[in-house]
Motif scaffolding. Structure first.
Motif, PDB file in Angstrom:
ATOM      1  N   CYS A 220      71.867 154.498  11.743  1.00 33.96           N
ATOM      2  CA  CYS A 220      72.047 154.672  13.184  1.00 33.96           C
ATOM      3  C   CYS A 220      70.744 155.175  13.810  1.00 33.96           C
ATOM      4  O   CYS A 220      70.035 155.998  13.211  1.00 33.96           O
ATOM      5  N   THR A 221      70.445 154.705  15.023  1.00 37.69           N
ATOM      6  CA  THR A 221      69.218 155.157  15.682  1.00 37.69           C
ATOM      7  C   THR A 221      69.304 156.617  16.139  1.00 37.69           C
ATOM      8  O   THR A 221      68.289 157.218  16.473  1.00 37.69           O
ATOM      9  N   ALA A 222      70.497 157.204  16.149  1.00 41.57           N
ATOM     10  CA  ALA A 222      70.611 158.640  16.383  1.00 41.57           C
ATOM     11  C   ALA A 222      70.151 159.420  15.152  1.00 41.57           C
ATOM     12  O   ALA A 222      69.946 160.633  15.235  1.00 41.57           O
ATOM     13  N   GLY A 223      70.013 158.692  14.034  1.00 38.56           N
ATOM     14  CA  GLY A 223      69.459 159.261  12.816  1.00 38.56           C
ATOM     15  C   GLY A 223      68.026 158.809  12.653  1.00 38.56           C
ATOM     16  O   GLY A 223      67.155 159.164  13.450  1.00 38.56           O
ATOM     17  N   THR A 224      67.797 157.976  11.642  1.00 38.90           N
ATOM     18  CA  THR A 224      66.424 157.518  11.366  1.00 38.90           C
ATOM     19  C   THR A 224      66.252 156.003  11.452  1.00 38.90           C
ATOM     20  O   THR A 224      65.157 155.498  11.247  1.00 38.90           O
TER      21      THR A 224
END
Length: 237
Positions: A220-224
């Motif tokens: 997820c782009t909220a992660g890496t």
């Protein structure tokens, strides 16, 4: 222990100031925990920012509201009346008896009375017990990422309870509902704990949800994860 590895990864990915906080309901104290008197909201702060673990019990919790929210003791009728009077006339968080009643009757945060003798609160990377909850003392941008990561796998929207006490929103609500929650930190907590920043809030989640959050980090782009396409590509279509 796997949750200690989770703590290191979450701290690095989210750029947290301090540590995620583990919360465990236990009939035994943690060997590295302090038994000194501490307010629940202060324990959250000291665990996150100072790396201290506390074995909170009915004997060491000086706040009546915190003691109830952590499920360490049911309030006597006299104590309940005193708390109601304080919230209406002291803190002025409720306008009247009816307002106070509605705030309690409509809340989904059910105190875990009698679940355990101790509520162990400490930095997750040093936590001895498998946590029941994990708390993140963070800023709004970090909380936004946690909300997205927590819903990435399931798509189930966050159903938060934003009103109420810090301990009720951070402990009683996620424990009794099995859902994540966000607490803006009530005014009393901010008054008692001088270290809280204006930008601080608490995102709290059951431990089983934290596993999903960690597994979603590389996806997820909220992660890496990197975006699969840019905004311009979408807007131009």
């Amino acid at each position: 222990m796997i949750w200690q590895e989770y703590a290191k990864q979450l701290k690095e990915v989210l750029s947290l100031e301090g540590s995620p906080v583990g919360v465990a309901f236990s009939d035994l104290p943690s060997s590295n925990g302090k038994d000194s008197k501490v307010y629940a909201c202060s324990a959250f702060y000291q665990a996150a920012r100072k790396g201290i673990t506390f074995n909170v019990s009915a004997e060491t919790s000086p706040c009546p509201g915190g003691t109830t929210s952590l499920g360490l003791a049911a309030p006597s009728p006299e104590r309940a009346a005193a708390v109601k009077k304080f919230l209406i006339e002291g803190e002025k968080f409720s306008s009247c008896n009816a307002s106070f009643f509605r705030s309690r009757a409509l809340s989904q945060a059910q105190p875990p009375i009698g679940v355990s003798k101790y509520v162990v609160i400490g930095p997750l990377e040093q936590f001895e017990f498998k946590p029941d909850l994990v708390l993140f003392l963070c800023n709004p941008a970090q909380a936004s990422r946690l909300v997205t990561l927590s819903t990435y796998e399931t798509g189930i929207p966050l159903q938060a309870q934003l009103s109420g006490s810090t301990c009720g929103g951070s402990i009683a609500y996620p424990l009794s509902t099995g859902r994540a929650n966000v607490s803006f930190l009530d005014n009393s907590s901010r008054h008692l704990v001088k270290g809280f920043k204006e930008s601080d809030l608490i995102f709290s989640a059951p431990y089983f949800m934290v596993r999903s959050i960690v597994e979603s980090i590389p996806l997820c782009t909220a992660g890496t994860a990197q975006p699969g396409m840019g905004f311009n590509e979408v807007m131009n279509k």
